[in-house]
Motif scaffolding. Sequence first.
Motif, PDB file in Angstrom:
ATOM      1  N   TYR A  19      50.365  39.814  39.668  1.00 55.35           N
ATOM      2  CA  TYR A  19      51.814  39.651  39.536  1.00 55.35           C
ATOM      3  C   TYR A  19      52.568  40.534  40.518  1.00 55.35           C
ATOM      4  CZ  TYR A  19      51.096  43.688  36.344  1.00 55.35           C
ATOM      5  OH  TYR A  19      50.711  44.883  35.778  1.00 55.35           O
ATOM      6  N   ASP A  20      53.765  40.060  40.835  1.00 56.67           N
ATOM      7  CA  ASP A  20      54.739  40.833  41.601  1.00 56.67           C
ATOM      8  C   ASP A  20      55.549  41.615  40.576  1.00 56.67           C
ATOM      9  OD1 ASP A  20      56.887  41.805  43.037  1.00 56.67           O
ATOM     10  OD2 ASP A  20      57.460  39.886  43.917  1.00 56.67           O
TER      11      ASP A  20
ATOM     12  N   VAL B  25      46.809  43.015  41.265  1.00 54.50           N
ATOM     13  CA  VAL B  25      45.884  41.960  41.675  1.00 54.50           C
ATOM     14  C   VAL B  25      44.987  41.602  40.498  1.00 54.50           C
ATOM     15  CG1 VAL B  25      43.942  41.372  43.179  1.00 54.50           C
ATOM     16  CG2 VAL B  25      45.869  42.681  44.092  1.00 54.50           C
ATOM     17  N   ALA B  26      44.549  42.620  39.775  1.00 49.68           N
ATOM     18  CA  ALA B  26      43.538  42.401  38.738  1.00 49.68           C
ATOM     19  C   ALA B  26      43.879  43.107  37.435  1.00 49.68           C
ATOM     20  CB  ALA B  26      42.167  42.843  39.243  1.00 49.68           C
TER      21      ALA B  26
ATOM     22  N   ALA C 249      56.090  31.680  38.587  1.00 44.94           N
ATOM     23  CA  ALA C 249      55.278  31.702  39.800  1.00 44.94           C
ATOM     24  C   ALA C 249      54.805  33.095  40.191  1.00 44.94           C
ATOM     25  CB  ALA C 249      56.067  31.081  40.959  1.00 44.94           C
ATOM     26  N   HIS C 250      55.583  34.141  39.863  1.00 46.91           N
ATOM     27  CA  HIS C 250      55.210  35.485  40.300  1.00 46.91           C
ATOM     28  C   HIS C 250      54.221  36.158  39.346  1.00 46.91           C
ATOM     29  CE1 HIS C 250      58.986  35.556  38.058  1.00 46.91           C
ATOM     30  NE2 HIS C 250      58.659  36.741  37.584  1.00 46.91           N
ATOM     31  N   VAL C 251      53.718  35.419  38.352  1.00 45.08           N
ATOM     32  CA  VAL C 251      52.642  35.894  37.477  1.00 45.08           C
ATOM     33  C   VAL C 251      51.567  34.809  37.458  1.00 45.08           C
ATOM     34  CG1 VAL C 251      51.994  36.689  35.177  1.00 45.08           C
ATOM     35  CG2 VAL C 251      54.304  37.160  36.049  1.00 45.08           C
TER      36      VAL C 251
ATOM     37  N   VAL D  12      49.837  48.948  43.800  1.00 48.10           N
ATOM     38  CA  VAL D  12      49.179  47.737  43.307  1.00 48.10           C
ATOM     39  C   VAL D  12      47.909  48.105  42.550  1.00 48.10           C
ATOM     40  CG1 VAL D  12      48.266  45.463  43.907  1.00 48.10           C
ATOM     41  CG2 VAL D  12      49.997  46.514  45.373  1.00 48.10           C
ATOM     42  N   LEU D  13      47.792  47.636  41.317  1.00 46.60           N
ATOM     43  CA  LEU D  13      46.547  47.759  40.556  1.00 46.60           C
ATOM     44  C   LEU D  13      45.578  46.697  41.090  1.00 46.60           C
ATOM     45  CD1 LEU D  13      44.778  48.727  38.153  1.00 46.60           C
ATOM     46  CD2 LEU D  13      46.035  47.102  36.717  1.00 46.60           C
TER      47      LEU D  13
END
Length: 283
Positions: free
Chosen positions: A8-9, A62-63, A85-87, A225-226
């Motif tokens: 997700y963003d 990312v994850a 869309a962002h998820v 970012v994860l």
Amino acid sequence: MRAFRVAYDGRPFHGFQRQPAVATVEETLFDALRKLDVLAEEAAKPPGYAAAGRTDAGVSAVAQTVAFECPDWLTPRAFDSQLPAHVRAWASADVPADFHATYDAESRAYEYHLFAPGADPELARAATAKLAGEHDFANLTAVSRNAEFDTVRTLETATVEVDGEFLVFSLRADGFLWELVRRIGSLVRAVATGQAPLSKVERVLDPEPLPGHEGVPAAPPEGLVLVDAHYQGITFEPDDQGIESVREVFGEKRATAATTARMARCVRSRVEAVGGKHDETDV
């Protein structure tokens, strides 16, 4: 029980964990499950539910990993059909009934992309290397000091590279304190740009509290970012449609961001050029 990898963003959200009256990633996931009749309207969360981590406002993933009891037909692409869309759910794995996405994670990994023009690569690497291993990170977290709360963590991986005007950190640990990665970024940027000596790292790792004026602030969350949560013996099966959806959605976001950056550069350079000519005329 099934576990899902979710990208997700994080910028539109007030963090991952559900909160009253604000948009969060977790509530977005629950809304999708309600629309799919997987989660009852009156239920607070799905049976067995847990998540790998609680990212802060503005932080992306990312994850991110969420696991809960669900019907066999709930695949990543089915999940995505009711998500914005962002998820995007893009992989899944069937896991044991007692699986816990938070406690069973052996390690988590983050990348941090920090704008740092003029950073010295060697100083950045030297400062980051000193942070690897087991340390008391009490001076690099927003967590209040408490005798009952352990601020010792082990950074299994701590590397940084200079990519253009960015410092790109790769950090993996057995656990992360609140704002730890962002404060590491701020500390290393200060050393790599000459704002602080390399010896500042050793002082920060000393459990003795830093005076207020020497404290390390948290760098902005948007570059964090994860990228992984590792589980022993669990193999996630990618969903082709989910991966293609991630590629399309984030490809569009990349194009939009690149255009925005180019526009900003154009405006700045043209105003600077006019300012320069104006100065010459005045002389």
